[in-house]
Enzyme design. Structure first.
Site, PDB file in Angstrom:
ATOM      1  N   HIS A  41       0.839  -1.247   0.066  1.00  0.00           N
ATOM      2  CA  HIS A  41      -0.185   0.014  -0.067  1.00  0.00           C
ATOM      3  C   HIS A  41       0.994   1.221  -0.141  1.00  0.00           C
ATOM      4  CE1 HIS A  41      -3.351   2.539   1.286  1.00  0.00           C
ATOM      5  NE2 HIS A  41      -2.423   3.152   2.026  1.00  0.00           N
ATOM      6  N   GLU A  42       1.888   1.135   0.970  1.00  0.00           N
ATOM      7  CA  GLU A  42       2.863   2.368   1.098  1.00  0.00           C
ATOM      8  C   GLU A  42       3.637   2.565  -0.403  1.00  0.00           C
ATOM      9  OE1 GLU A  42       2.314   4.585   2.966  1.00  0.00           O
ATOM     10  OE2 GLU A  42       1.108   3.482   4.446  1.00  0.00           O
ATOM     11  N   HIS A  47       2.042   4.769  -2.619  1.00  0.00           N
ATOM     12  CA  HIS A  47       2.282   6.190  -2.488  1.00  0.00           C
ATOM     13  C   HIS A  47       3.483   6.540  -2.847  1.00  0.00           C
ATOM     14  CE1 HIS A  47      -1.822   6.440  -0.459  1.00  0.00           C
ATOM     15  NE2 HIS A  47      -1.264   5.967   0.426  1.00  0.00           N
TER      16      HIS A  47
END
Length: 343
Positions: A17-18, A21
């Site tokens: 998920h990170e 980003h």
């Protein structure tokens, strides 16, 4: 062992998920000060091209810390110096990567174990499905206003619409038919049943695996959304939610129940858990809740509409309140998880 696997699964899902980003930020020229796996005290760090890569003591999350200092808004690599569409891309990238991860794992799982077509294998005698005229071999393609692609969607629809009369469309001999079915209440199970049985999984080739991998992700997204709808409408309570402790226990139970069947079954079950968790995290992070990606996305959309940023102090105040409420919710969920384990 199951607890260790649960921690690893959760860490990998959050890291991915990170990573979404991180890559979106780099693509848009936004500085990333720190990319971390875990939270809490620092165990290891290394700086590379202006980003400090860290491993922290508590393997319960991760972080992608970008340059977001409001006082440095005019600087080239600052998050707020970029066009609003670029910032939207960075925020959305995290949940999107969760869906990508869930899709890739779903394709692999479908290759390994096949898929469950929505074909009825048997009809219980005296059941609502039998009375409506359904037969073994019928393929259910729609229930109410929902298209059906895999058999679990039939079970999920019945679970989230207990006792409700439903129009069921099925295929037989190349023709479609629609019947109305009223589920029957089973006192022993305390559950409303349709009376249709599921058959064995079917093997899938490469392109079929891509197709049913997408259906798998859709299934878990819809299950998550339906669960949230039940919470909001009061049909389910907070005591039915699970947090990190509940998730670890769930993964441990899945591992324990499959360990006697060998590595392939363990791998399939753990992959299925990872798909569920990754899709769930993607959906939850897109909710318009302050302090989550969805909450930040709301402010960016408002900025795009107004052509002017919401004052940072007001946005920060809203996110602070949202974070505080989330912490209260986490305490409640943690209490429920521990209570279930004890009782």
């Amino acid at each position: 062992m199951g607890i260790i696997i649960a921690i690893v699964l959760f860490s990998v899902i959050v890291l991915f998920h990170e990573l979404g980003h991180f890559l979106a930020a780099r693509l848009n020229g936004i500085e990333v000060d720190e990319f971390a796996l875990g939270m809490g005290p620092l165990l290891f760090s290394k700086e590379y091209k202006g980003t400090r890569y860290c491993i922290r003591a508590l393997p319960i999350g991760g972080a992608c810390m970008m340059g977001e200092d409001d006082e440095a808004t005019g600087e080239e690599g600052n998050f707020h110096s970029k066009p609003v569409w670029a910032r939207i891309m960075v925020i959305v990238a995290g949940p999107v990567f969760n869906f990508i991860m869930a899709f890739v794992l779903s394709v692999i799982l479908t290759v390994m174990v096949g898929y469950d077509p929505p074909t009825v294998s048997e009809i219980s005698q005296g059941s609502p499905a039998k009375e409506a005229g359904l037969q073994a071999g019928d393929r259910i393609v729609r229930m109410g206003n929902k298209k059906i692609h895999i058999f679990r969607e039939i079970s999920a629809y019945n679970q989230f619409h207990q006792g409700e009369t439903v129009d069921v469309t099925y295929e037989r001999g190349g023709e479609r038919h629609t019947v109305t079915i009223k589920p029957a209440y089973d006192e022993e199970l305390d559950y409303y049943l349709l009376g249709v049985g599921r058959g064995a999984n079917q093997k899938a080739g490469f392109f079929t695996s891509l197709q049913y991998g997408a259906y798998e992700v859709k299934y878990w997204v819809c299950v998550t959304a339906s669960g949230l709808k039940m919470l909001l409408t009061g049909r389910a309570g907070l005591d039915q939610m699970s947090g990190p402790v509940g998730i670890v226990n769930m993964v441990d139970d899945a591992y324990t129940s499959s360990v006697s069947y060998g590595f392939s079954v363990i791998a399939a079950n753990m992959m299925n858990m990872a798909i569920l968790l990754s899709a769930n995290l993607g959906v939850m992070n897109l909710l318009p809740i302050p302090a989550l990606d969805g909450g930040r996305l709301v402010f960016l959309i408002l900025e795009a509409i107004r052509r002017k940023r919401v004052p940072p102090e007001k946005e920060g105040y809203v996110h602070f309140i949202g974070f505080a409420l989330l912490m209260v919710l986490m305490v409640v969920v943690l209490y429920n998880d521990i209570r279930r384990l004890i009782l």
